[in-house]
Motif scaffolding. Structure first.
Motif, PDB file in Angstrom:
ATOM      1  N   GLY A 120       0.795  -1.218   0.000  1.00  0.00           N
ATOM      2  CA  GLY A 120       0.000   0.000   0.000  1.00  0.00           C
ATOM      3  C   GLY A 120       0.826   1.266   0.000  1.00  0.00           C
ATOM      4  O   GLY A 120       0.270   2.371   0.076  1.00  0.00           O
ATOM      5  N   GLY A 121       2.156   1.130  -0.054  1.00  0.00           N
ATOM      6  CA  GLY A 121       3.023   2.299  -0.073  1.00  0.00           C
ATOM      7  C   GLY A 121       2.948   3.095   1.217  1.00  0.00           C
ATOM      8  O   GLY A 121       2.749   2.544   2.305  1.00  0.00           O
ATOM      9  N   ALA A 122       3.088   4.417   1.083  1.00  0.00           N
ATOM     10  CA  ALA A 122       3.084   5.279   2.264  1.00  0.00           C
ATOM     11  C   ALA A 122       1.732   5.277   2.967  1.00  0.00           C
ATOM     12  O   ALA A 122       1.649   5.517   4.175  1.00  0.00           O
ATOM     13  N   SER A 123       0.664   4.976   2.236  1.00  0.00           N
ATOM     14  CA  SER A 123      -0.669   4.953   2.848  1.00  0.00           C
ATOM     15  C   SER A 123      -0.911   3.689   3.663  1.00  0.00           C
ATOM     16  O   SER A 123      -1.797   3.659   4.519  1.00  0.00           O
ATOM     17  N   GLY A 124      -0.143   2.630   3.404  1.00  0.00           N
ATOM     18  CA  GLY A 124      -0.288   1.391   4.142  1.00  0.00           C
ATOM     19  C   GLY A 124      -1.473   0.563   3.669  1.00  0.00           C
ATOM     20  O   GLY A 124      -2.089   0.836   2.639  1.00  0.00           O
ATOM     21  N   LEU A 125      -1.797  -0.461   4.434  1.00  0.00           N
ATOM     22  CA  LEU A 125      -2.926  -1.350   4.136  1.00  0.00           C
ATOM     23  C   LEU A 125      -4.104  -0.973   5.020  1.00  0.00           C
ATOM     24  O   LEU A 125      -3.991  -0.966   6.250  1.00  0.00           O
ATOM     25  N   GLN A 126      -5.218  -0.681   4.410  1.00  0.00           N
ATOM     26  CA  GLN A 126      -6.423  -0.363   5.171  1.00  0.00           C
ATOM     27  C   GLN A 126      -7.008  -1.633   5.789  1.00  0.00           C
ATOM     28  O   GLN A 126      -6.919  -2.725   5.216  1.00  0.00           O
ATOM     29  N   GLY A 127      -7.614  -1.471   6.945  1.00  0.00           N
ATOM     30  CA  GLY A 127      -8.118  -2.627   7.674  1.00  0.00           C
ATOM     31  C   GLY A 127      -9.186  -3.415   6.949  1.00  0.00           C
ATOM     32  O   GLY A 127      -9.328  -4.622   7.166  1.00  0.00           O
TER      33      GLY A 127
END
Length: 334
Positions: A120-127
């Motif tokens: 997810g890059g800098a945004s990360g993985l959403q739950g």
């Protein structure tokens, strides 16, 4: 008065929060490194982030939840091996520099656009991409439940089921650490912490014992990352940053290194006090003249400063922590 009670109740709720349990788990792993073996690991956040990514990516790709937990632990083990095999000959400050640098490398890998499809890059993985299989494990009925002033949904991100799972895992890990540190293997670790050369003179493979401790503590740290991600999301900056490592260290030193229950007590006190301070200061900045000097956006920065000051005071005035024995810390960090 009502506002004070609201802040107090909200702060006391942090005692049972999944985040508090997650940080306690991470501190249990760090305790095995530092408290029992004397390894100055400043990269526990890296283990947490890798464990969270292993868990989240596996579920996002459609893997079963048992495999997700297994890959999370395996990620922590592999990172410990890659980090420990070339660096455990180093001592003191040198090992600290290597470990904190390794954690930063993991964080930047997570932020990189090269792996954005998975991380997810800098945004990360959403739950929403990985939480449903975990929620499906819940044995609680639908609805809400109140225990005194604390009321949460039965199943969901911030739920009773998440709390039961998180604190149940904490209890199992405490039992595990209690058993291994009282075994002959654990006594060798304490010997290494106190006098590495003497243990080596007795014919023990010090390097092997250090590596084993690093691997086990790293795997526990990876599980802490999983528990931390379940009620929130997986963010490389929030989980893999230096702030996370310093929070874990503050928790460990507050509760007491080289004690079984120190990480848990430290986590409960730390997050309760931190929430009380942050919520109280935000309320004051909004409702009083203090807002002319401190904005609500500055509260987080002040909170970080107070954590640093707390850590300094602990090291100077109470290095053994609340439950610790000062004699337990009379060793040279390896």
């Amino acid at each position: 008065m009502d506002e004070f009670l609201r802040i107090l109740t909200q702060s006391l709720g942090e005692i049972l929060a999944p985040t508090t349990a997650a940080m306690a788990i991470a501190a249990i792993g760090l305790n095995l490194h530092f408290g029992y073996t004397g390894l100055l690991n400043m990269g526990q956040a890296g283990f947490m982030l890798l464990g969270a990514y292993g868990f989240g990516i596996t579920l996002t790709l459609g893997g079963p939840i048992w495999l997700a937990f297994l890959i999370a632990v395996a990620a922590g083990v592999m990172f410990a091996l890659l980090l420990g095999m070339p660096t455990l000959q180093l001592r003191g400050d040198y090992l600290a520099i290597v470990t904190i640098s390794a954690a930063e490398i993991v964080r930047w890998f997570g932020r990189s656009t090269l792996w954005q499809e998975w991380t997810g890059g800098a945004s990360g993985l959403q739950g929403r991409y990985f939480k449903d299989p975990f929620h499906a494990l819940s044995f609680l009925p639908e609805g809400r439940f109140a225990l005194g002033p604390f009321e949460y949904i039965n199943t969901g991100s911030d739920s009773w089921f998440t709390r039961i799972f998180a604190w149940g895992l904490v209890a199992l890990l405490l039992l595990f650490v209690w058993l291994i540190t009282r075994s002959p293997w654990g006594r060798v670790l304490k010997g290494i912490r106190e006098d590495e050369d003497a243990v080596r003179a007795l014919g023990k493979n010090v390097y092997s014992y250090k590596l084993q401790a690093l691997v086990i503590g790293g795997a526990i740290g990876a599980l802490g990352g999983v528990v931390y991600a379940i009620p929130t999301a997986i963010s490389p900056d929030a989980m893999g940053g230096r702030t996370m490592t310093f929070f874990v260290w503050t928790i460990l030193l507050l509760g007491g290194a080289a004690t079984v229950f120190g990480p848990v007590l430290g986590s409960m006190i730390f997050f309760t006090a931190y929430m009380f301070m942050r919520t109280g200061m935000r309320t004051l900045s909004e409702d009083t003249a203090l807002g002319n000097f401190i904005s609500t956006t500055q509260v987080e920065f002040i909170g970080g400063m107070l954590v640093g000051i707390t850590l300094m005071c602990l090291v100077i005035f109470r290095p053994q922590g609340i439950l610790g024995n000062k004699k337990e810390l009379a060793f040279n960090v390896r």
